[in-house]
Design an enzyme around this catalytic site. Structure first.
Site, mmCIF file in Angstrom:
data_model
loop_
_atom_site.group_PDB
_atom_site.id
_atom_site.type_symbol
_atom_site.label_atom_id
_atom_site.label_comp_id
_atom_site.label_asym_id
_atom_site.label_seq_id
_atom_site.Cartn_x
_atom_site.Cartn_y
_atom_site.Cartn_z
ATOM 1 N N GLY A 1 6.776 6.112 -5.784
ATOM 2 C CA GLY A 1 5.443 5.604 -6.246
ATOM 3 C C GLY A 1 4.815 6.724 -7.194
ATOM 4 O O GLY A 1 5.230 7.820 -7.332
ATOM 5 N N CYS B 1 3.492 7.081 11.527
ATOM 6 C CA CYS B 1 4.405 7.461 10.728
ATOM 7 C C CYS B 1 4.211 8.974 10.121
ATOM 8 O O CYS B 1 4.920 9.794 9.746
ATOM 9 C CB CYS B 1 4.420 6.516 9.514
ATOM 10 S SG CYS B 1 5.879 7.009 8.229
ATOM 11 N N CYS C 1 4.263 -1.205 6.038
ATOM 12 C CA CYS C 1 5.429 -1.130 5.230
ATOM 13 C C CYS C 1 6.584 -1.952 5.977
ATOM 14 O O CYS C 1 7.465 -2.676 5.015
ATOM 15 C CB CYS C 1 5.742 0.149 4.805
ATOM 16 S SG CYS C 1 6.471 1.187 6.167
ATOM 17 N N ASP D 1 1.964 8.147 -7.055
ATOM 18 C CA ASP D 1 1.234 9.355 -6.341
ATOM 19 C C ASP D 1 1.932 10.565 -6.091
ATOM 20 O O ASP D 1 1.811 11.833 -6.305
ATOM 21 C CB ASP D 1 0.190 8.968 -5.171
ATOM 22 C CG ASP D 1 -0.577 8.170 -5.446
ATOM 23 O OD1 ASP D 1 -1.286 8.118 -6.630
ATOM 24 O OD2 ASP D 1 -0.878 7.050 -4.494
#
Length: 385
Positions: free
Chosen positions: A10, A101, A200, A12
């Protein structure tokens, strides 16, 4: 400094890696392959860890000019995040898989591997800040300047040691558009890639369907707070405290008001529903406390129980022994004379009193305490007091 940059594919994480390299660090990019079935492609903003994401991360690393690798952490992710998610729902609790996570994969498994390979720090694209007060001061975790994207809540469980070995270059950006603009200026092709959202590993967004597929059906009763049977369900794992829709009942409340899930008992396979006021509480009890500094009974803080929820003014009532500071640790502040030296909370719990009641508090949620924008502690909610 040798820095391992986690690159999800991504915008970021790509900008974070680029800024770390620009700062003069020796940066290596790594994509964490977390899915056991990675041959799918992303559908808009849903899904992650796809072949497409790995390819996007590779192209970004090439553009930045850093080495790039793919690490298969799918077994760790399945065992430590997905299985935990299933077990928590089976126990009638409401977990946050993003918290798990960050705790167990991005700042445990990843940092452990980075240490073994001689890296000094891990860099990610999270929206949070790390600051150090004065020479030799300990680093502390703070909110991002971009409050709409702030991720300090889900990072709070990483603990102070991991904070001291992490870099969050995006913490000082005020908007996501600033990050995208920088990606465009650096020629990073992911500048327009949509953000991912939802869980996700539940790419279609159907959490209840995911739970039923993995946990099966375990029929039971839906009751009101008086014990009257109102309907049936296919498994308590399909419910969470505060839920209003999908209750499986046909009878309206006598006063016509909405009803919510107020209790879940997997052992009896019963789901209890009731009026909104039954969800309200002003005291929270939590365990598994991770402290960034000693906690004091009577201290005024802000308490947050959802990733993008409101932080509510609160007062600490009890602290566990390992978090105690000062003579008032472990008992209600109002009950402690100036000369008292009480023992800490016997059950190792953290208990806070909120200034105003909040609704929908569920066991398994993460409680994070703040002092202004600084993270003080994280804990797992056990119950409403």
């Amino acid at each position: 400094m040798k820095v391992l940059a986690a690159m999800s594919g991504g915008v970021d994480s790509a900008v974070a890696a680029a800024r770390a390299a620009e700062a003069g660090h020796e940066v290596v990019g790594v994509h964490m392959a977390l899915s056991k079935s990675r041959d799918q492609t992303r559908s808009g903003s849903r899904g992650c860890c796809t072949v497409e994401d790995a390819s996007d991360a590779r192209r970004a690393a090439d553009r930045i000019g850093i080495p790039y690798y793919v690490w298969d952490l799918s077994d760790d992710f399945h065992d430590l995040v997905v299985e935990d998610f299933l077990a928590e729902y089976a126990a009638g609790r409401t977990p946050n898989p993003c918290v798990r996570c960050n705790e167990r994969i991005k700042f445990a498994s990843l940092l452990e591997r980075a240490t073994l390979l001689g890296f000094d720090a891990v860099c990610t694209g999270h929206y949070a800040s790390i600051r150090t007060d004065g020479p030799g001061g300990a680093p502390s975790l703070h909110r991002s300047r971009n409050m709409a994207k702030d991720q300090s809540y889900v990072l709070a469980v990483m603990g102070p040691e991991a904070v001291g070995r992490s870099l969050f270059p995006l913490g000082e950006y005020e908007t996501k558009e600033e990050v995208r603009a920088e990606a465009r200026s650096r020629g990073l092709g992911v500048s327009t890639k949509p953000d991912s959202y939802d869980i996700c590993f539940v790419a279609d967004g159907d959490t209840r369907g995911f739970l039923e597929r993995h946990l099966g059906e375990s029929p039971g009763e839906v009751l009101d707070e008086h014990g009257t049977v109102l309907g049936t369900h296919r498994g308590t794992h399909g419910f969470t405290i505060g839920q209003r829709k999908g209750l499986g009942i046909q009878q309206p409340a006598p006063d016509g008001a909405p009803r919510y899930v107020v209790d879940i008992d997997p052992s009896s396979r019963q789901v209890v529903i009731g009026a909104a006021e039954l969800l309200s509480t002003r005291e929270l009890v939590a365990g598994d406390v991770i402290s960034f500094e000693p906690l004091e009974v009577g201290r005024q803080v802000h308490a947050q129980i959802r990733a993008h929820g409101e932080a509510v003014p609160a007062r600490i009532l009890e602290v566990p022994a390992t978090s105690a500071a000062g003579p008032a640790a472990g008992v209600p502040a109002s009950a402690v004379p100036d000369s008292a030296d009480p023992a800490p909370a016997a059950d190792g719990s953290l208990r806070v009193e909120l200034s105003t009641p909040i609704r929908g508090v569920a066991p398994g949620q993460t409680l994070v305490l703040y002092d202004a924008d600084r993270v003080l502690a994280a804990a797992t909610l056990e119950r409403r007091a």
